[in-house]
Design an enzyme around this catalytic site. Structure first.
Site, PDB file in Angstrom:
ATOM      1  N   TRP A 185      -1.826  -7.862   2.790  1.00  0.00           N
ATOM      2  CA  TRP A 185      -0.925  -6.864   2.212  1.00  0.00           C
ATOM      3  C   TRP A 185      -0.043  -6.227   3.269  1.00  0.00           C
ATOM      4  O   TRP A 185       1.124  -5.944   3.027  1.00  0.00           O
ATOM      5  CB  TRP A 185      -1.697  -5.817   1.401  1.00  0.00           C
ATOM      6  CG  TRP A 185      -2.283  -6.429   0.163  1.00  0.00           C
ATOM      7  CD1 TRP A 185      -3.597  -6.605  -0.133  1.00  0.00           C
ATOM      8  CD2 TRP A 185      -1.543  -6.990  -0.948  1.00  0.00           C
ATOM      9  NE1 TRP A 185      -3.730  -7.235  -1.350  1.00  0.00           N
ATOM     10  CE2 TRP A 185      -2.500  -7.480  -1.872  1.00  0.00           C
ATOM     11  CE3 TRP A 185      -0.188  -7.130  -1.243  1.00  0.00           C
ATOM     12  CZ2 TRP A 185      -2.128  -8.098  -3.079  1.00  0.00           C
ATOM     13  CZ3 TRP A 185       0.188  -7.744  -2.441  1.00  0.00           C
ATOM     14  CH2 TRP A 185      -0.782  -8.221  -3.336  1.00  0.00           C
ATOM     15  N   ASP A 187      -0.337   2.564   2.731  1.00  0.00           N
ATOM     16  CA  ASP A 187      -0.614   1.856   1.481  1.00  0.00           C
ATOM     17  C   ASP A 187      -2.097   2.110   1.199  1.00  0.00           C
ATOM     18  O   ASP A 187      -2.971   1.599   1.896  1.00  0.00           O
ATOM     19  CB  ASP A 187      -0.341   0.357   1.665  1.00  0.00           C
ATOM     20  CG  ASP A 187      -0.729  -0.457   0.433  1.00  0.00           C
ATOM     21  OD1 ASP A 187      -1.276   0.124  -0.529  1.00  0.00           O
ATOM     22  OD2 ASP A 187      -0.492  -1.681   0.441  1.00  0.00           O
ATOM     23  N   LYS A 197      -6.663   0.034  -9.494  1.00  0.00           N
ATOM     24  CA  LYS A 197      -8.012  -0.026  -8.923  1.00  0.00           C
ATOM     25  C   LYS A 197      -8.765   1.274  -9.216  1.00  0.00           C
ATOM     26  O   LYS A 197      -9.685   1.291 -10.007  1.00  0.00           O
ATOM     27  CB  LYS A 197      -7.958  -0.326  -7.423  1.00  0.00           C
ATOM     28  CG  LYS A 197      -7.304  -1.705  -7.159  1.00  0.00           C
ATOM     29  CD  LYS A 197      -6.685  -1.751  -5.811  1.00  0.00           C
ATOM     30  CE  LYS A 197      -5.624  -2.801  -5.610  1.00  0.00           C
ATOM     31  NZ  LYS A 197      -5.889  -4.158  -6.028  1.00  0.00           N
TER      32      LYS A 197
END
Ligand SMILES: Cc1ncc(COP(=O)(O)O)c(C=O)c1O
Length: 359
Positions: free
Chosen positions: A101, A171, A195
């Site tokens: 990511w 992030d 999530k």
């Protein structure tokens, strides 16, 4: 009703209480004769929902008053572009490369600014969090970007780097709301909802207000933080149902005792699994001990040919989505906030059984 223990990395399991509340309210929300999905985003009822969602998130994370909370769309991936487009001043930023990511964030940012990789754990397949020393940070950088929890690799920053006067951007997609954090250490926090917050389609941005209003000219209106800040996240139609479910999740978290309690639960769950992995001669955790994630726990078995058998047998016991990411292999148990302790205990019981049968 059959519910499984869902170890998916995202979208992930939601608290059953939240689903049941949403189900009960679905056809007729607060006597409106409509579901939340059918409410105008300009209606009083929806205004109450989004206002309450923000209030609860502020309370849960102890977000200082000089930070804005934005509810936007486009996923965390869209923030990979929004961050450089909004924070560009000197046209360069420092990134810490801790996995897939981070790499995607860097690749996107490179379209708009100069990206400097100031630390990386790629040399060891991203199995640890590299040290970020203050001396490696460019004082002229527009920001430093980190991925606090690496969903695929199963690593997390135990300590948040001190970036001095350079804004820190995080992030936090896969560990937001999982533990207590000091928001004031960050200038921007962003997270896809799917999530620990709610359904996919909603993205949360928490940003220090002095960083809003400086977007570069090429920044599209929808990516400009000012657009969403000025309009209370109602510039266009927000993901209304996502915001509503997020509000229910925040209520659930508050009722449980907030992030302090959630952190204790998460430490307990992860501790059970890591302890089991540590004493096993069969399973192995590929992640360095000081870099372990509380949310995503990858593990491998000596014979990769057994992976498929493991996944299949686990599924038969109601333990779902344990396959590791295709780039890492093996298995991965994602144990976000909504995973009960019982889920981890059942997984360990299954793992013990599988170990006995295949050792
Ligand atoms: C750490 C992290 N960042 C970014 C993303 C991408 O999020 P989205 O799918 O919301 O764009 C994910 C998705 O799993 C993630 O785990």
């Amino acid at each position: 009703m059959k519910r499984v223990h869902n170890f998916s990395a995202g979208p992930s399991m939601l608290p059953l209480e939240v689903l049941e509340k949403a189900q009960a309210e679905l056809p007729n929300y607060k006597d409106s004769g409509m579901s939340v999905m059918e409410l105008s985003h300009r209606s009083g009822l929806f205004t109450d929902i989004i206002t309450e969602a923000e209030k609860l998130l502020r309370e849960l994370m102890n977000i200082p008053d000089n930070y804005k909370v934005l509810f936007v769309q486009g996923g965390a991936s869209q923030q990979f572009a929004a961050v450089p487009l909004n924070l560009k001043k000197n046209g360069k930023a420092d990134y810490v490369n801790t996995g897939s990511w981070s790499k995607k964030a860097m690749k996107e940012a490179k379209k708009f600014i100069e990206v400097n990789e100031i630390a990386s754990s790629e040399d060891e397949n991203f199995t640890y969090i590299p040290e970020v020393s203050t001396s490696t940070i460019d004082p002229e950088a527009d920001y430093v970007h980190i991925t606090t929890n690496n969903t695929i690799e199963g690593t997390a920053f135990c300590e948040i780097p001190n970036t001095g006067n350079v804004p820190l951007v995080a992030d936090m997609s896969s560990n937001i709301l999982s533990e207590e954090i000091d928001v004031s250490k960050f200038s921007v926090i962003y997270a896809g909802a799917q999530k620990n917050i709610g359904p996919a389609g909603l993205t949360v941005v928490i940003i220090r207000d002095d960083l809003i209003g400086n977007a570069s000219e090429q920044c599209p209106t929808m990516l400009d933080y000012q657009t969403h800040s000025e309009s209370g996240s109602l510039y266009n139609t927000p993901p209304t149902f996502g915001v509503y479910i997020a509000k229910l999740v925040f209520e659930w978290l508050k009722e449980l005792g907030g992030l302090k309690e959630m952190q204790a639960r998460n430490e307990k769950k992860a501790g059970l699994l890591y302890d089991y992995l540590a004493q096993s001669d069969f399973y192995r955790s590929p992640v360095k001990e000081d870099s372990r994630s509380l949310m995503n726990i990858p593990f491998v078995i000596p014979d990769h040919d057994l992976d498929a058998a493991f996944i299949k047998a686990a599924q038969a016991e109601g333990l779902e989505t344990l396959k590791g990411h295709r780039s890492v292999g093996g298995m991965r148990a994602s144990i976000y906030n909504a995973m009960p302790v019982q889920g981890v205990e059942d997984l360990i019981t299954f793992m013990q059984k599988f170990e006995k049968e295949h050792q």
